[in-house]
Design a protein around this motif. Sequence first.
Motif, PDB file in Angstrom:
ATOM      1  N   SER A   1       0.845  -1.196   0.000  1.00  0.00           N
ATOM      2  CA  SER A   1       0.000   0.000   0.000  1.00  0.00           C
ATOM      3  C   SER A   1       0.875   1.239   0.000  1.00  0.00           C
ATOM      4  N   ASN A   2       0.424   2.273  -0.710  1.00  0.00           N
ATOM      5  CA  ASN A   2       1.142   3.553  -0.701  1.00  0.00           C
ATOM      6  C   ASN A   2       0.767   4.400   0.511  1.00  0.00           C
ATOM      7  N   ASP A   3      -0.331   4.051   1.156  1.00  0.00           N
ATOM      8  CA  ASP A   3      -0.844   4.850   2.263  1.00  0.00           C
ATOM      9  C   ASP A   3      -0.461   4.192   3.583  1.00  0.00           C
ATOM     10  N   ARG A   4       0.778   4.388   4.009  1.00  0.00           N
ATOM     11  CA  ARG A   4       1.259   3.782   5.246  1.00  0.00           C
ATOM     12  C   ARG A   4       1.689   4.869   6.220  1.00  0.00           C
ATOM     13  N   PRO A   5       1.370   4.725   7.494  1.00  0.00           N
ATOM     14  CA  PRO A   5       1.747   5.754   8.472  1.00  0.00           C
ATOM     15  C   PRO A   5       3.242   5.733   8.741  1.00  0.00           C
ATOM     16  N   ALA A   6       3.756   6.872   9.184  1.00  0.00           N
ATOM     17  CA  ALA A   6       5.176   6.965   9.546  1.00  0.00           C
ATOM     18  C   ALA A   6       5.367   6.477  10.973  1.00  0.00           C
ATOM     19  N   SER A   7       6.513   5.873  11.239  1.00  0.00           N
ATOM     20  CA  SER A   7       6.856   5.405  12.584  1.00  0.00           C
ATOM     21  C   SER A   7       8.126   6.107  13.039  1.00  0.00           C
ATOM     22  N   PHE A   8       8.123   6.573  14.296  1.00  0.00           N
ATOM     23  CA  PHE A   8       9.305   7.220  14.859  1.00  0.00           C
ATOM     24  C   PHE A   8       9.904   6.284  15.911  1.00  0.00           C
ATOM     25  N   MET A   9      11.186   5.956  15.762  1.00  0.00           N
ATOM     26  CA  MET A   9      11.838   5.006  16.661  1.00  0.00           C
ATOM     27  C   MET A   9      12.985   5.700  17.384  1.00  0.00           C
ATOM     28  N   PHE A  10      13.005   5.552  18.739  1.00  0.00           N
ATOM     29  CA  PHE A  10      14.048   6.185  19.550  1.00  0.00           C
ATOM     30  C   PHE A  10      14.782   5.079  20.304  1.00  0.00           C
ATOM     31  N   SER A  11      15.994   4.788  19.833  1.00  0.00           N
ATOM     32  CA  SER A  11      16.700   3.619  20.382  1.00  0.00           C
ATOM     33  C   SER A  11      17.210   3.853  21.802  1.00  0.00           C
ATOM     34  N   GLY A  12      17.725   5.060  22.102  1.00  0.00           N
ATOM     35  CA  GLY A  12      18.193   5.359  23.458  1.00  0.00           C
ATOM     36  C   GLY A  12      19.310   4.438  23.913  1.00  0.00           C
ATOM     37  N   GLN A  13      19.378   4.188  25.230  1.00  0.00           N
ATOM     38  CA  GLN A  13      20.330   3.247  25.827  1.00  0.00           C
ATOM     39  C   GLN A  13      21.786   3.627  25.600  1.00  0.00           C
ATOM     40  N   GLY A  14      22.103   4.929  25.497  1.00  0.00           N
ATOM     41  CA  GLY A  14      23.498   5.353  25.434  1.00  0.00           C
ATOM     42  C   GLY A  14      24.237   4.957  24.182  1.00  0.00           C
ATOM     43  N   SER A  15      23.532   4.837  23.054  1.00  0.00           N
ATOM     44  CA  SER A  15      24.198   4.410  21.821  1.00  0.00           C
ATOM     45  C   SER A  15      24.844   5.565  21.074  1.00  0.00           C
ATOM     46  N   GLN A  16      24.724   6.786  21.610  1.00  0.00           N
ATOM     47  CA  GLN A  16      25.314   7.939  20.917  1.00  0.00           C
ATOM     48  C   GLN A  16      26.834   7.896  21.025  1.00  0.00           C
ATOM     49  N   TYR A  17      27.472   8.526  20.049  1.00  0.00           N
ATOM     50  CA  TYR A  17      28.932   8.583  20.064  1.00  0.00           C
ATOM     51  C   TYR A  17      29.378   9.884  19.423  1.00  0.00           C
TER      52      TYR A  17
END
Length: 584
Positions: A531-547
Amino acid sequence: MSENKTFLEETGLEVAIVGMAGRFPGAKTISQFWDNLCSGKESIRIFSDEEILAAGVNPEVAKKENYVKARGVLEDVEYFDAGLFSCTPKESESMDPQHRFFLETCWEALEDAGYDSSRYPGSIGVYGGVGFNSYLMLELKTQPDFLSEEKILNALIGNDKEYLSTRVSYKLDLRGPSITVQSACSTSLVAVHLACQGLIAGDSDMALAGGVSIRVPEHTGYIHHQGSILSPDGHCRAFDENAKGAVGGNGVGVVVLKRLEDARADGDHVYAVIKGSAINNDGSSKAGFAASSVDGEARAIRSAQAMAEIDPRTISYIETHGSGTAIGDPIEISALNKVFGTLTEKTRYCAVGSVKTNVGHLDTAAGITGLIKTSLALSNKKLVPSLNFNKPNPRIDFDDSPFYVNTQTVDWPDHGLSRRAGVSSFGIGGTNAHVILEEALAMAASGSSRPWQLLSLSARSHQAVGVATENLAKHLESTPGQQLADVAYTLQMGRREFNHRRILLVKDMDDAIRTIRSEDPKRLFTAKIASNDRPASFMFSGQGSQYINMGRELYENEAFFRDTIDRCASLLHSELELDIRDIL
């Protein structure tokens, strides 16, 4: 383009040709058509006796000495991409091939212009014309109930000329004027004139204009009669002493038109600019209904030049009607002399030619074929040969006129001015059309873009995605000077979105070609979207994975990301008393 070229003042009524598509004898595409023109190829088929008889020609007729077994033919007339246009098998079968080809060519022309009609915010008009419907006669012979009470409505909608343009508007969801135009041989150039008038008046923001002529069965010839408009040997010899008529042919052509100011604002590719156009009729001041008129043709040419507000002496090429008849050719040059000859004593500075010598007389598609040929010549800055010309018709004095027949492929000189051309198309019955073309200003180079580009393809089937991928590879190989970012933009914004998808992420043109040719599944991703009509999903991984520096490449290469970070840094500075970019 010459370094010091002068483009004279514009009137504000100019129209840009921003897209085109067509299928002609010997050419399935516009690029193949141009290659044939440059190589001086005559694309008329001479049929064998077996082909003639297989097409259903009466054996007694085929044996006659004056039966000419020649015609300009198309390939795959029996095929139609019904699924693309949501046409049922029954609807497709009952539809005149001319309607099918015109619909497909309108789609291709919009793709060439880089527009998806379902996402274009403005209105799009359609102006088209169609030739005699031989398919209906054929179906009536093979299916006696073709026009029965229960089938007649579908048969009429699929075959009547009135529904040519409105079907395109319905199938492509176009909201501008939708008009079928008919004026015999001049039909498609009259359609272009009316489309330009509609754009100038504001009837639409973009317009499709053209024509189609397909006679079936294709592999048939014609009876030649002395003095008729048909050639005795299957060759058109426009302006030559042995000119005795034209040979018929099948073809379809469509151009996409926009107001020039809009085309420039939208960054469209412009093949050529229509400076002005005019149409009229001869009236009764001629030898007969089917005869030509010097005065009528001259008036149409002069009116087009007046609308364009140009000096005729700045025109260096005329794509003539050039049907190769012993009387019609001299009349046409006489009309041109009447317009040009009184202005200058300069001789043989303006080339003339006729595409009918290449592909035959395409009837209602003749004018658009000449317009496409001349637009390609302006875009490529080349004059291509008019074929089968050796010695002038004794009724034409080229030596003391501004004109000469161009017989070879040469660079089109500009003499420091923008190149200009005229295109003529004159119909039996006296409706004359003339268009003034000018080469387009060179487009400014695209600005800088991100180092990687996402190329996206979609189609209605997995097999069609494969064809689209191959076509993309061929395009990239044949146009190495293109900006990859422009290609990516057109593929994403100027193509209809279908469920079968393919994407590849590449850094340059060579990388794109290598990736496609290698068919590496790790870089060439293919999937079917439910389908072309799909909602967007926002995912926030967290857990100190930033660098440290995790967003640096985005910051350096993506302007929107960089501007957002800079804005946030500025807003937070007074609160934190530090620049978050130093921390990031």
